[in-house]
Design an enzyme around this catalytic site. Structure first.
Site, short mmCIF file in Angstrom:
data_model
loop_
_atom_site.label_atom_id
_atom_site.label_comp_id
_atom_site.label_asym_id
_atom_site.label_seq_id
_atom_site.Cartn_x
_atom_site.Cartn_y
_atom_site.Cartn_z
N HIS A 135 16.94 -26.81 -15.62
CA HIS A 135 17.33 -28.39 -16.16
C HIS A 135 16.18 -29.56 -14.91
O HIS A 135 16.37 -28.81 -13.78
CB HIS A 135 18.23 -29.07 -16.30
CG HIS A 135 19.80 -29.85 -15.91
ND1 HIS A 135 18.79 -30.62 -14.86
CD2 HIS A 135 20.02 -28.61 -14.86
CE1 HIS A 135 19.94 -30.90 -14.12
NE2 HIS A 135 20.71 -29.79 -14.20
N ASP A 189 20.11 -30.96 -7.67
CA ASP A 189 20.63 -30.77 -8.96
C ASP A 189 19.53 -31.48 -9.50
O ASP A 189 19.63 -32.64 -9.96
CB ASP A 189 21.90 -31.35 -9.14
CG ASP A 189 22.88 -31.22 -10.43
OD1 ASP A 189 21.96 -29.89 -11.25
OD2 ASP A 189 23.37 -32.26 -10.98
N GLU A 198 19.34 -32.38 -19.67
CA GLU A 198 20.22 -31.93 -19.44
C GLU A 198 21.31 -32.88 -19.51
O GLU A 198 23.00 -32.98 -19.34
CB GLU A 198 20.19 -30.34 -18.64
CG GLU A 198 21.39 -29.04 -17.85
CD GLU A 198 22.36 -30.30 -17.29
OE1 GLU A 198 23.45 -29.61 -17.19
OE2 GLU A 198 22.35 -31.12 -16.55
N ASP A 202 21.57 -22.67 -12.20
CA ASP A 202 22.36 -24.70 -11.87
C ASP A 202 22.99 -25.04 -10.31
O ASP A 202 23.34 -24.24 -10.21
CB ASP A 202 22.81 -25.58 -13.11
CG ASP A 202 22.47 -26.56 -13.42
OD1 ASP A 202 22.41 -27.67 -12.34
OD2 ASP A 202 22.94 -27.52 -14.36
N HIS A 248 25.22 -35.47 -7.44
CA HIS A 248 24.81 -36.34 -8.04
C HIS A 248 25.18 -37.11 -7.14
O HIS A 248 25.56 -38.59 -7.85
CB HIS A 248 25.91 -36.91 -9.36
CG HIS A 248 25.41 -35.67 -10.70
ND1 HIS A 248 26.25 -36.22 -11.64
CD2 HIS A 248 24.88 -34.85 -10.89
CE1 HIS A 248 25.67 -34.81 -12.87
NE2 HIS A 248 24.72 -34.55 -11.85
ZN ZN Z 1 22.87 -29.59 -13.24
#
Ligand code: ZN
Length: 326
Positions: A59, A161, A191, A214, A300
């Protein structure tokens, strides 16, 4: 890691993947038969081959922040775009597409740890509403302004990510010596909002099998939870997360590719999270699917950490999967 640096630097919150898409398109085009963008913003790279359809998805989008309100003093209120944790974003710098930079702070300076996103605001250095409105508008998005840096054999930056996955898919595509399947390398959109791009792409492609590439969390830091992955031990072959359980045929395909190429790997079963494999798996009447993970810490956050050897081994595994007939 020059290519990974360029990928990470792109501004690409969910739904606004266009800049990164152009970069990837230029990199991938010489290595595929045709390349196109669909209505969701997915970049679909098709490489002709005699066999069944294999879909590999990484993604393009990253989590971000969308402006919802600008007050008289020029402070911005926002909502999250994707999985933003309050403890990760407090006192962090963010950047808008225009280059405007802001800092996230919260109302209650005495107990900042108790603040939720609704108590937070972005300070872009504006003296008043008019100055703020000359820089940003309601609906504009920002992303973390993370620092990309090599730390010996490891790398830190924002949006590993899933730029680490995009890098591995691109590099695997370039390195593959044969294409016995009809390959669809898909750089997916949205995503982080619930696997949206991968779902529509899989519907259109009707693959015989699909894999997400991922990042996935590790359990190798102090007092961490019992996640099975560690940095530096190779890609994770993911058998489960909250979005899918690997079909045995998909599990055997990725395991066989890793073993025959002599690539180190870690078997992974994740309690939480989701990947594009979940959307591919549930497309139409169902598609055998699984996921390849780049082990990553602090996912994140503006400073995710991954291992360069793991990223390169993931690219090598992707190349081997492309070269292997379904
Ligand atoms: Zn991801």
């Amino acid at each position: 890691m020059e290519l990974l640096n360029r990928l990470c630097r792109c501004f690409s919150p969910s739904g606004r993947e266009d800049g990164l898409r152009e970069l990837i398109k230029a990199e991938a085009a010489p290595f595929v038969t045709d390349i196109y963008t669909d209505a969701m913003g997915n970049l679909i790279c098709r490489k002709a081959g005699p066999g069944k359809r294999l879909m590999l998805a990484a993604h393009m989008d990253e989590i971000g922040f969308m402006v919802t309100h600008i007050d008289d003093s020029g402070f911005l209120r926002f909502v999250n775009v994707g999985g933003v944790a309050a403890h990760n974003c407090l006192n962090r710098a963010v950047e808008f597409e225009s280059g405007a930079v802001g800092v996230i702070s919260c109302e209650n300076k005495e107990k900042p740890a108790s603040a939720g996103l609704a108590q937070m605001y972005i300070d872009i250095g504006a003296r008043d509403r008019a100055e703020a409105e000359s820089k940003v508008s309601i609906g504009d998005m920002a992303v973390y302004k993370g620092e990309f840096a090599l730390m010996g054999g490891r790398v830190t930056g924002k949006a590993l990510d899933d730029r680490a996955g995009c890098y591995a898919l691109l590099k695997g595509l370039k390195a593959a010596a044969a294409c016995p399947n009809e390959l669809f390398a898909v750089f997916t959109a949205q995503e982080e909002l619930g696997l949206r791009g991968a779902g529509t792409a899989a519907y259109a492609i009707e693959p015989a099998m699909g894999f997400a590439i991922d990042v996935s969390m590790t359990g190798d830091t102090p007092e961490s939870s019992f996640a099975s992955l560690s940095l530096g031990k190779g890609p994770g072959l993911k058998l489960k997360d909250a979005s899918f359980i690997a079909n045995p045929s998909a599990r055997d395909f990725m395991l066989g590719a890793a073993r025959s190429a002599g690539i180190p790997y870690q078997i992974e079963a994740a309690a939480r999270g989701g990947t594009d494999a979940g959307a591919i798996n549930l497309s139409r009447t169902g598609v055998p699917a699984a996921a390849i993970s780049v082990p990553t810490r602090y996912i994140h956050s503006p400073q995710e950490v991954a291992d360069v050897g793991d990223i390169e081994a993931t690219a090598a595994l992707v190349a081997k999967m492309i070269e292997t007939a379904l």
